[in-house]
Enzyme design. Structure first.
Site, mmCIF file in Angstrom:
data_model
loop_
_atom_site.group_PDB
_atom_site.id
_atom_site.type_symbol
_atom_site.label_atom_id
_atom_site.label_comp_id
_atom_site.label_asym_id
_atom_site.label_seq_id
_atom_site.Cartn_x
_atom_site.Cartn_y
_atom_site.Cartn_z
ATOM 1 N N SER A 65 1.062 -1.330 -0.235
ATOM 2 C CA SER A 65 0.007 -0.343 -0.282
ATOM 3 C C SER A 65 0.978 1.054 -0.053
ATOM 4 O O SER A 65 1.429 1.255 -1.035
ATOM 5 C CB SER A 65 -0.853 -0.042 1.487
ATOM 6 O OG SER A 65 -2.220 0.858 1.385
ATOM 7 N N ASP A 279 -1.227 1.207 -3.199
ATOM 8 C CA ASP A 279 -2.395 0.279 -4.035
ATOM 9 C C ASP A 279 -4.158 0.801 -4.509
ATOM 10 O O ASP A 279 -4.866 -0.258 -4.895
ATOM 11 C CB ASP A 279 -2.687 -1.220 -3.417
ATOM 12 C CG ASP A 279 -2.604 -0.673 -1.608
ATOM 13 O OD1 ASP A 279 -3.427 0.765 -1.643
ATOM 14 O OD2 ASP A 279 -3.856 -1.659 -1.253
ATOM 15 N N ASP A 281 -6.359 1.821 -2.892
ATOM 16 C CA ASP A 281 -7.472 1.205 -2.003
ATOM 17 C C ASP A 281 -7.801 2.422 -1.372
ATOM 18 O O ASP A 281 -8.789 2.499 -0.435
ATOM 19 C CB ASP A 281 -7.925 0.396 -1.465
ATOM 20 C CG ASP A 281 -6.589 0.350 -0.860
ATOM 21 O OD1 ASP A 281 -5.453 1.202 0.350
ATOM 22 O OD2 ASP A 281 -6.426 -0.902 0.484
ATOM 23 N N ALA A 372 -11.050 8.748 7.902
ATOM 24 C CA ALA A 372 -10.377 10.014 7.675
ATOM 25 C C ALA A 372 -9.551 10.084 6.444
ATOM 26 O O ALA A 372 -9.213 10.480 5.469
ATOM 27 C CB ALA A 372 -10.161 10.639 9.058
ATOM 28 N N PRO A 500 -2.611 1.849 20.450
ATOM 29 C CA PRO A 500 -1.302 1.241 19.743
ATOM 30 C C PRO A 500 -1.760 1.206 18.312
ATOM 31 O O PRO A 500 -3.098 1.247 17.850
ATOM 32 C CB PRO A 500 -0.768 -0.026 20.502
ATOM 33 C CG PRO A 500 -2.440 0.263 21.258
ATOM 34 C CD PRO A 500 -3.436 1.504 20.613
ATOM 35 N N GLY A 502 -1.167 -0.132 14.872
ATOM 36 C CA GLY A 502 -2.068 -1.934 14.752
ATOM 37 C C GLY A 502 -0.771 -2.231 13.034
ATOM 38 O O GLY A 502 -0.533 -2.866 12.738
ATOM 39 N N ARG A 508 -0.314 5.776 18.572
ATOM 40 C CA ARG A 508 -0.296 7.708 17.301
ATOM 41 C C ARG A 508 -1.669 7.847 19.047
ATOM 42 O O ARG A 508 -2.031 7.662 19.903
ATOM 43 C CB ARG A 508 -1.792 7.019 16.511
ATOM 44 C CG ARG A 508 -0.474 6.521 15.647
ATOM 45 C CD ARG A 508 -1.380 6.240 14.124
ATOM 46 N NE ARG A 508 -0.733 5.113 13.345
ATOM 47 C CZ ARG A 508 0.595 5.246 12.746
ATOM 48 N NH1 ARG A 508 1.143 6.279 12.878
ATOM 49 N NH2 ARG A 508 1.293 3.804 11.612
#
Ligand code: 16G
Ligand code: MG
Length: 545
Positions: A65, A279, A281, A372, A500, A502, A508
């Site tokens: 991505s 990618d 998306d 977002a 946290p 992923g 964050r």
């Protein structure tokens, strides 16, 4: 059993480095490409088992991505084009981490637990992005499939959402569309042209859109698609991969996080521009005004535009269907406020990660979900689709009702319901702007974003942070949420949360407030609280200027 002998033999060509441990994260495995050969082979094996188990075609997409060019990754796609279920994510991690000599027994464990009939046929679709490492890694997936005697189809270079679409087409025996790249272009462009046929007086200027392809697969595919759009959209494509580096200073993630335009794009004041990620998306829109100020229209603004359009059409068509918008904690507070109080639509908040939003959106007749960061789509329940179709084809309804029903029907066809899709989202957004005769400035003015800031904090173990309430509150470590609450009280219209990551080894931090200074200060104060209470490592977070 000779089947396993073949797997043993083949797997020795894709050996696992001893001791390497990787996790199937929010969006699959993702790390430096040089650590992934064995993972790919094993995901080929796992996809074959999943196919036998579900008696359906399974997808495997090789991509990382928006990550840098040197990374790569892999995601598994379930029969209806959705993300693979959590139990199988667990098997993916087990299989990935089995040491070389334990692979066959790890494989047999999955077969036993899932009671898989090994004589069942298997079919796996494989796709890849434009990274140079994707060529050999996709081959490793194909090797895994063939080692277990599965059939495979190699789609070569495709966007992630295109592969999701192919899997869904295949498993619905073509009801969703034809499982080819041409079939995808045909379905989407036809619906797009029918939608824009409802736009009156659309000038050539209004049909102009600049696209930042992030130097990735989306750029190649948008170029292929262009000729199907019959001049209803004039695309200027930048960062098409001919010179620049993938995702470097460009693409949807860069634009969203940096809140500035990508390099390599010629931005004329007031003109619409969008960026895809690596990618394709995700998508975000933006423009600069005559003072040179940058305006971002992110996933929240996209969800608002789409849900407003759909709600108006439902009213015009006199259709009583329940519509909801699904967001995450990252959704700008202004968007949630506008949707709930002005638009009066149901809003749901879920944990970060497409699978959570997708799942929540399935509970409504029409579920619009967007993160977002620009990943999102619209889901229509089967009953909703049937009602829309009946109305669009009915001979007894009046013209206005019928027009609205047909617009809804075309919206169903232009949107890729399997997963967020930059190309499909772009076509829907462009069609809505054309039909409503709306400029990007008018769209932007629907509501004003609250200033916000995202930061990351390094801690020794991010798992010490546990959250609840769709990640909006921290349960552990003790005292952290109280600290955040009292910091938030010091600012006007403020909100902040921590979670946290992923996908990265960081915590964050998100903060929003009435002014940018306030949002920046709050984000910094909360970062310090995380650093002090959750085991920060390295230097203390510094205030931004
Ligand atoms: C992945 C997710 C995306 C999420 C992001 C969060 C999918 C397909 N993608 O990219 O939805 O926003 O992770 O990353 O699920 P983070 O956990 O590092 O903040
Ligand atoms: Mg992506």
């Amino acid at each position: 059993m000779s089947q396993f002998e073949e797997v043993s033999k083949q797997s020795s060509l894709h050996p696992k480095p001893p001791g390497l441990v990787l996790q199937y994260g929010t969006a699959g495995f993702r790390t430096n490409a040089k650590h992934l050969d064995h993972i790919m082979f094993r995901m080929g094996l796992l996809a074959t088992l999943r196919s036998k188990k579900t008696q359906a075609t399974i997808g495997v997409m090789v991509t990382a991505s928006h990550n840098p060019e040197e990374d790569n990754g892999v995601k598994l796609i379930d029969p209806m084009g959705e993300m693979v279920t959590p139990t199988w994510e667990g098997y993916a991690t087990q299989l990935a981490n089995a040491e070389q000599g334990d692979l066959i027994s790890a494989l047999k464990d999955v077969i036993d637990v899932e009671k898989i009939n090994m004589s069942q046929a298997a079919n796996v679709f494989v796709g890849k992005d434009t990274r140079s490492s994707s060529v050999s890694l996709a081959q490793a997936v194909l090797d895994g499939v063939s080692a277990l005697g599965g059939h495979s189809k190699d789609y070569g270079l495709v966007t992630t959402p295109q592969l999701h679409y192919m899997v869904c087409c295949q498993n619905t025996q073509g009801k969703y569309g034809e499982a080819t790249v041409e079939g995808y272009y045909h379905k989407l462009s036809r619906a797009f042209i029918q939608l824009t046929g409802n736009a009156s007086n659309c000038t050539d200027d209004q049909k102009l859109l600049s696209v930042d392809g992030a130097n990735g697969i989306g750029a190649l595919k948008v170029r292929e698609m262009e000729r199907h759009l019959k001049k209803e959209l004039h695309l200027s494509l930048f960062n098409d991969g001919s010179e620049g580096k993938l995702n470097h200073q460009c693409g949807a993630d860069f634009v969203k996080v940096q809140q500035k335009p990508p390099t390599g794009v010629k931005l004329n004041a007031g003109e619409r521009c969008c960026s895809f990620d690596g990618d394709a998306d995700r998508i975000v829109y933006y423009y600069t005004d005559s003072d040179g100020k940058f305006h971002l229209l992110d996933g929240d603004k996209i969800a608002t535009l789409i849900s407003t359009f759909l709600k108006e059409l439902l009213t015009q068509a006199h259709l009583d269907l329940k519509i909801a918008v699904v967001q995450t904690a990252y959704a700008n507070g202004s968007s949630t406020h506008y949707l709930e109080n002005t638009m009066k639509v149901i809003v749901r908040c879920t944990k970060t990660g497409v699978k959570h939003l997708h799942h929540a959106a399935q509970e409504f007749d029409i579920g619009v979900y967007f993160e977002a960061n620009g990943h999102g789509t619209v889901l229509f329940s089967r009953e909703a689709e049937e009602k829309i179709q009946q109305l669009a084809e009915s001979s007894t309804t009046d013209d206005e009702t019928k027009r609205a029903a047909r617009l809804l029907q075309n919206t169903v066809n232009v949107i890729n319901q399997t997963v967020g899709d930059a190309i499909s989202d772009m076509l829907l957004i462009e069609a809505i702007l054309a039909v409503k005769g709306m400029t990007v400035q008018q769209w932007d003015a629907i509501y004003s974003d609250l200033p916000n800031r995202q930061l990351k904090v390094k801690v020794s173990d991010r798992r010490v942070i546990d959250t609840t309430d769709a990640e909006r509150r921290a349960v552990t470590p003790a005292g952290l949420q109280d600290a955040i609450d009292s910091l938030v009280k010091k600012h006007r219209q403020a909100r902040s949360f921590v979670r946290p990551s992923g996908t990265e080894d960081v915590v964050r931090v998100y903060a929003e407030a009435e002014t940018q200074e306030s949002a920046d200060a709050l984000a910094h104060e909360v970062s310090l609280a995380v650093y002090r209470l959750a085991g920060g490592v390295g230097e203390e977070p510094k205030p931004s200027h």
